[in-house]
Design a protein around this motif. Structure first.
Motif, PDB file in Angstrom:
ATOM      1  N   MET A 174      -2.049   5.760   6.538  1.00 40.35           N
ATOM      2  CA  MET A 174      -2.700   4.465   6.485  1.00 40.35           C
ATOM      3  C   MET A 174      -2.025   3.558   7.522  1.00 40.35           C
ATOM      4  SD  MET A 174      -3.264   1.986   3.137  1.00 40.35           S
ATOM      5  CE  MET A 174      -1.719   2.438   2.417  1.00 40.35           C
ATOM      6  N   ASN A 175      -2.822   3.029   8.419  1.00 44.00           N
ATOM      7  CA  ASN A 175      -2.303   2.164   9.477  1.00 44.00           C
ATOM      8  C   ASN A 175      -2.204   0.727   8.958  1.00 44.00           C
ATOM      9  OD1 ASN A 175      -1.754   0.639  11.729  1.00 44.00           O
ATOM     10  ND2 ASN A 175      -3.467   1.384  12.923  1.00 44.00           N
ATOM     11  N   LEU A 176      -0.984   0.222   8.849  1.00 44.43           N
ATOM     12  CA  LEU A 176      -0.742  -1.140   8.361  1.00 44.43           C
ATOM     13  C   LEU A 176      -0.007  -1.971   9.412  1.00 44.43           C
ATOM     14  CD1 LEU A 176       0.332  -0.284   4.704  1.00 44.43           C
ATOM     15  CD2 LEU A 176      -1.909  -1.060   5.505  1.00 44.43           C
ATOM     16  N   LYS A 177      -0.304  -1.715  10.680  1.00 49.57           N
ATOM     17  CA  LYS A 177       0.385  -2.386  11.780  1.00 49.57           C
ATOM     18  C   LYS A 177       0.317  -3.904  11.648  1.00 49.57           C
ATOM     19  CE  LYS A 177       0.283  -2.895  16.780  1.00 49.57           C
ATOM     20  NZ  LYS A 177      -0.394  -2.535  18.025  1.00 49.57           N
ATOM     21  N   ILE A 178      -0.865  -4.434  11.356  1.00 49.16           N
ATOM     22  CA  ILE A 178      -1.024  -5.890  11.255  1.00 49.16           C
ATOM     23  C   ILE A 178      -0.222  -6.436  10.073  1.00 49.16           C
ATOM     24  CG2 ILE A 178      -2.683  -7.757  10.859  1.00 49.16           C
ATOM     25  CD1 ILE A 178      -4.719  -6.074  12.455  1.00 49.16           C
ATOM     26  N   PHE A 179      -0.221  -5.721   8.964  1.00 49.82           N
ATOM     27  CA  PHE A 179       0.560  -6.138   7.793  1.00 49.82           C
ATOM     28  C   PHE A 179       2.034  -6.305   8.176  1.00 49.82           C
ATOM     29  CE2 PHE A 179       3.243  -4.723   4.184  1.00 49.82           C
ATOM     30  CZ  PHE A 179       2.992  -5.771   3.303  1.00 49.82           C
ATOM     31  N   TYR A 180       2.610  -5.277   8.823  1.00 50.19           N
ATOM     32  CA  TYR A 180       4.024  -5.324   9.167  1.00 50.19           C
ATOM     33  C   TYR A 180       4.339  -6.381  10.225  1.00 50.19           C
ATOM     34  CZ  TYR A 180       4.783  -1.271   6.239  1.00 50.19           C
ATOM     35  OH  TYR A 180       4.864  -0.434   5.158  1.00 50.19           O
ATOM     36  N   GLN A 181       3.382  -6.697  11.092  1.00 47.76           N
ATOM     37  CA  GLN A 181       3.602  -7.750  12.088  1.00 47.76           C
ATOM     38  C   GLN A 181       3.684  -9.134  11.444  1.00 47.76           C
ATOM     39  OE1 GLN A 181       0.316  -7.189  14.802  1.00 47.76           O
ATOM     40  NE2 GLN A 181       1.501  -5.828  16.108  1.00 47.76           N
ATOM     41  N   ASN A 182       3.236  -9.259  10.202  1.00 44.33           N
ATOM     42  CA  ASN A 182       3.234 -10.528   9.499  1.00 44.33           C
ATOM     43  C   ASN A 182       4.433 -10.718   8.581  1.00 44.33           C
ATOM     44  OD1 ASN A 182       0.611 -12.285   9.836  1.00 44.33           O
ATOM     45  ND2 ASN A 182       0.002 -10.146  10.046  1.00 44.33           N
ATOM     46  N   ILE A 183       5.365  -9.785   8.601  1.00 46.26           N
ATOM     47  CA  ILE A 183       6.561  -9.888   7.757  1.00 46.26           C
ATOM     48  C   ILE A 183       7.713 -10.403   8.619  1.00 46.26           C
ATOM     49  CG2 ILE A 183       8.156  -8.663   6.244  1.00 46.26           C
ATOM     50  CD1 ILE A 183       5.869  -6.589   5.840  1.00 46.26           C
ATOM     51  N   ASP A 233      -5.883  -9.696   6.147  1.00 46.31           N
ATOM     52  CA  ASP A 233      -6.681  -9.474   4.937  1.00 46.31           C
ATOM     53  C   ASP A 233      -7.157  -8.023   4.876  1.00 46.31           C
ATOM     54  OD1 ASP A 233      -9.555  -9.479   3.546  1.00 46.31           O
ATOM     55  OD2 ASP A 233      -8.444 -11.205   2.737  1.00 46.31           O
ATOM     56  N   SER A 234      -7.614  -7.495   6.007  1.00 45.27           N
ATOM     57  CA  SER A 234      -8.098  -6.113   6.056  1.00 45.27           C
ATOM     58  C   SER A 234      -6.997  -5.131   5.645  1.00 45.27           C
ATOM     59  CB  SER A 234      -8.586  -5.805   7.470  1.00 45.27           C
ATOM     60  OG  SER A 234      -8.983  -4.467   7.575  1.00 45.27           O
ATOM     61  N   ASP A 235      -5.781  -5.337   6.147  1.00 44.43           N
ATOM     62  CA  ASP A 235      -4.668  -4.476   5.751  1.00 44.43           C
ATOM     63  C   ASP A 235      -4.311  -4.654   4.280  1.00 44.43           C
ATOM     64  OD1 ASP A 235      -4.531  -3.327   8.246  1.00 44.43           O
ATOM     65  OD2 ASP A 235      -2.472  -3.972   8.669  1.00 44.43           O
ATOM     66  N   LEU A 236      -4.378  -5.872   3.786  1.00 41.45           N
ATOM     67  CA  LEU A 236      -4.087  -6.111   2.363  1.00 41.45           C
ATOM     68  C   LEU A 236      -5.128  -5.427   1.473  1.00 41.45           C
ATOM     69  CD1 LEU A 236      -2.971  -9.853   2.486  1.00 41.45           C
ATOM     70  CD2 LEU A 236      -1.516  -7.860   2.019  1.00 41.45           C
ATOM     71  N   VAL A 237      -6.384  -5.434   1.888  1.00 40.66           N
ATOM     72  CA  VAL A 237      -7.431  -4.745   1.118  1.00 40.66           C
ATOM     73  C   VAL A 237      -7.172  -3.237   1.130  1.00 40.66           C
ATOM     74  CG1 VAL A 237      -9.902  -4.200   1.014  1.00 40.66           C
ATOM     75  CG2 VAL A 237      -9.160  -6.572   1.342  1.00 40.66           C
ATOM     76  N   LYS A 238      -6.736  -2.687   2.268  1.00 39.61           N
ATOM     77  CA  LYS A 238      -6.372  -1.262   2.331  1.00 39.61           C
ATOM     78  C   LYS A 238      -5.260  -0.957   1.330  1.00 39.61           C
ATOM     79  CE  LYS A 238      -6.902  -0.820   7.279  1.00 39.61           C
ATOM     80  NZ  LYS A 238      -6.154  -0.529   8.518  1.00 39.61           N
ATOM     81  N   ILE A 239      -4.246  -1.819   1.315  1.00 37.61           N
ATOM     82  CA  ILE A 239      -3.130  -1.643   0.379  1.00 37.61           C
ATOM     83  C   ILE A 239      -3.640  -1.704  -1.055  1.00 37.61           C
ATOM     84  CG2 ILE A 239      -1.016  -2.718  -0.522  1.00 37.61           C
ATOM     85  CD1 ILE A 239      -0.471  -3.602   2.438  1.00 37.61           C
ATOM     86  N   TYR A 240      -4.470  -2.687  -1.347  1.00 38.62           N
ATOM     87  CA  TYR A 240      -5.023  -2.838  -2.701  1.00 38.62           C
ATOM     88  C   TYR A 240      -5.743  -1.559  -3.131  1.00 38.62           C
ATOM     89  CZ  TYR A 240      -8.147  -4.165  -6.459  1.00 38.62           C
ATOM     90  OH  TYR A 240      -8.834  -4.191  -7.646  1.00 38.62           O
ATOM     91  N   LYS A 241      -6.623  -1.053  -2.280  1.00 35.45           N
ATOM     92  CA  LYS A 241      -7.411   0.137  -2.639  1.00 35.45           C
ATOM     93  C   LYS A 241      -6.529   1.375  -2.783  1.00 35.45           C
ATOM     94  CE  LYS A 241     -11.765  -1.428  -0.656  1.00 35.45           C
ATOM     95  NZ  LYS A 241     -12.756  -1.273   0.432  1.00 35.45           N
ATOM     96  N   LYS A 281      -3.762 -15.732  -1.850  1.00 35.20           N
ATOM     97  CA  LYS A 281      -2.952 -15.724  -3.071  1.00 35.20           C
ATOM     98  C   LYS A 281      -3.529 -14.753  -4.105  1.00 35.20           C
ATOM     99  CE  LYS A 281      -1.733 -18.942  -6.749  1.00 35.20           C
ATOM    100  NZ  LYS A 281      -2.860 -18.907  -7.643  1.00 35.20           N
ATOM    101  N   VAL A 282      -4.836 -14.828  -4.332  1.00 31.61           N
ATOM    102  CA  VAL A 282      -5.476 -13.959  -5.325  1.00 31.61           C
ATOM    103  C   VAL A 282      -5.376 -12.495  -4.906  1.00 31.61           C
ATOM    104  CG1 VAL A 282      -7.725 -13.312  -6.321  1.00 31.61           C
ATOM    105  CG2 VAL A 282      -7.031 -15.714  -6.268  1.00 31.61           C
ATOM    106  N   LEU A 283      -5.626 -12.210  -3.634  1.00 34.99           N
ATOM    107  CA  LEU A 283      -5.540 -10.830  -3.153  1.00 34.99           C
ATOM    108  C   LEU A 283      -4.130 -10.278  -3.336  1.00 34.99           C
ATOM    109  CD1 LEU A 283      -6.644  -8.319  -1.805  1.00 34.99           C
ATOM    110  CD2 LEU A 283      -6.488  -9.500   0.404  1.00 34.99           C
TER     111      LEU A 283
END
Length: 122
Positions: free
Chosen positions: A1-10, A40-48, A105-107
């Motif tokens: 699972m590619n979460l590049k954008i997620f990690y760039q935001n930490i 948001d797209s990466d967070l939805v991937k994580i959620y699923k 916040k909800v996501l």
């Protein structure tokens, strides 16, 4: 699972990008819709992917870091919304910063607490 954008935001890791959604938010006082929807797209991937599984520690810590950085801005009224994707929502109202923040916040809460996430817009 590619979460590049997620990690760039930490902010607390080497992969942090000051031009990411979180970077622009905390360093420039800008909410960028374009950058938000990437996160948001990466967070939805994580959620699923982790809906019925335990979150890895690095993802959990990343979500906490993102929420802390966004929540840590006390005076949200000074944040500028850039690259607005939406002029009006389904109710005919232009979404404000608080509506945008609420979706994030909800996501994040749904990911961490394993709640059902309905795909809500701003």
């Amino acid at each position: 699972m590619n979460l590049k954008i997620f990690y760039q935001n930490i902010k607390k890791i080497d992969k942090f990008n000051p031009h990411s959604f979180v970077g622009k938010f905390i360093l420039q006082g800008v909410w960028s819709d374009i950058d938000y929807w990437g996160l948001d797209s990466d967070l939805v991937k994580i959620y699923k992917h982790y809906k019925n599984k335990e979150l890895p520690k690095d993802i959990f810590a990343g979500i906490v870091s993102i929420m802390t950085d966004i929540c840590g801005i006390c005076e949200k009224s000074e944040i500028y919304i850039d690259n607005e994707y939406y002029l009006k929502n389904d109710d005919g109202v232009i979404p404000d910063l608080y509506s945008r923040y609420e979706r994030l916040k909800v996501l994040c809460e749904c990911i961490v607490y394993k709640h059902e996430f309905e795909c809500i817009d701003f």
